[in-house]
Design a protein around this motif. Structure first.
Motif: not given
Length: 403
Positions: A302-325
């Motif tokens: 409710a405070e930030c409707n697209d927070w998940e999208t913005l967070t995932n965009e930053i995740i994609e910029l960093l080296p990481h192990d993708n755990k998405e389905k």
């Protein structure tokens, strides 16, 4: 000169000629061997030079690739830092900072170590300075953030996704099934005993009737045969008949036919009650964790409707192990059902049942470890299956958006 002498002279001459030819042949072979040895030395030297050149080329390619990787990395780190710093919602900015600022700083320091050009090192250092600046400015809003739902989201999410309670519930249900089986066995044994005890009065009455028949026969015998003396037998028959009759009557009183079967299991029932209570507590904890997670998710959305999208965009910029389905193998769910139903976490089982290659089966097993179906690798042994039954597996897969 006789013939024998001529023959000996000829043989001697032939042997000397053969010896001379052998010496020439040996000399030629020796010369060839010397040439071969020299050629082998030259080949070995050339191979050593070629291997050295190849190693140098590989090292140069690795150095170039490493340079490209870290140049690309610091560019992505800058983009990630920009998105955090430009976020206007204070709580969301602090949320992103808590997740990513430390990794960004660590990656920037790693980049400085591996980059060669001075300007690239300076670029990475600027990112470190910006991270420190953002952290310093966040202190003005830290107290407000600590009181918000954002600060507890990660902890609540980890608690919601923790499968330990789910695994424990499945294990308890297994034990309950064993207790039910044990209780059913005792019930059958008690029914057999009760059946025997209920048939016993009939046997007693039958025996009493038999003894009374003997008494009647003895009495008739005394009436018709004056010489027949049954005075010693009749009292004994009467006593045995009375005792047998009283035994039958006592059994009827102790186990009347109209009394319903009631089995009290002092060992099984208390344990069942304890296990059922444990299941209720664990399910209540799971429901509470899910309720708390959904509540916090609603608040921050409710405070930030697209927070998940913005967070995932930053995740994609960093080296990481993708755990998405979307990164899971299409046959992962089928493999999970096979592993749980067979209670066998071996790669060979998945490979055989799904008719796939070994490497793919091994990747699926690793993904099952990620989801929480099997344990970590244990050498060459099969992995332990953590989920006890298909019902528990369905609940677990639903958390990952699977069936």
């Amino acid at each position: 000169m006789d013939t024998n002498t001529l023959l000996r002279i000829y043989q001697t001459y032939s042997l000397e000629k053969i010896s001379a030819l052998s010496k020439q042949s040996l000399a030629a072979q020796y010369a060839q061997n010397e040439q071969l040895v020299q050629l082998n030395k030259e080949l070995a030297a050339n191979n050593a030079i070629a291997n050295k050149i190849l190693r140098n080329q590989i090292q140069e390619l690795e150095r170039q690739e490493r340079g490209r990787f870290y140049k690309n990395l610091i560019f992505n780190l800058k983009l990630a830092t920009d998105r955090i710093e430009n976020q206007t919602i204070n709580n969301f900015r602090l949320f992103l900072s808590s997740l990513f600022l430390k990794p960004i700083e660590a990656y920037a320091k790693e980049s400085i170590t591996n980059l060669e050009e001075i300007k690239d090192k300076e670029y990475a250092q600027q990112i470190i300075d910006r991270v420190k600046s953002i952290s310093l400015s966040n202190q003005n809003y830290q107290e407000e953030y600590d009181k918000s739902a954002w600060s507890s989201y990660v902890t609540v999410k980890e608690k919601f996704e923790d499968n330990q309670n789910l695994i424990t519930i499945g294990t308890i249900k297994k034990e309950l099934a064993g207790l039910d089986e044990k209780s059913e066995k005792k019930k059958k044994e008690a029914l057999e005993r009760l059946k025997y005890e209920r048939n016993m009065p009939n046997s007693c009455f039958g025996c009493s009737a038999g003894f009374l028949a003997l008494l009647l026969v003895a009495t008739i015998g005394m009436y018709f045969d004056k010489e027949y003396n049954a005075s010693d037998e009749i009292p004994l028959i009467i006593i045995v008949a009375i005792v047998t009759l009283l035994t039958g009557i006592w059994k009827i009183k102790a186990k009347p036919e109209d009394v319903k079967l009631k089995i009290e299991d002092n060992e099984v029932n208390p344990r069942k009650e304890q296990l059922l209570h444990e299941i209720e507590e664990l399910e209540a904890k799971n429901k509470e964790a899910e309720k708390q997670f959904n509540s916090i998710s609603s608040i921050i959305t409710a405070e930030c409707n697209d927070w998940e999208t913005l967070t995932n965009e930053i995740i994609e910029l960093l080296p990481h192990d993708n755990k998405e389905k979307g990164e899971f193998d299409p046959k992962l769910e089928e493999a999970a059902h096979i592993v749980v139903s067979k209670q066998d976490g071996s790669t060979s089982l998945v490979q055989r049942k799904l008719a796939i290659g070994y490497n793919r089966a091994e990747r699926i097993i690793n993904q099952l470890e990620l989801v929480g179906v099997v344990s970590e690798a244990n050498g060459l042994k099969s992995r332990n299956v953590l989920i006890p039954d298909i019902e528990t597996l369905a609940i677990l897969l639903s958390k990952w958006g699977m069936k």
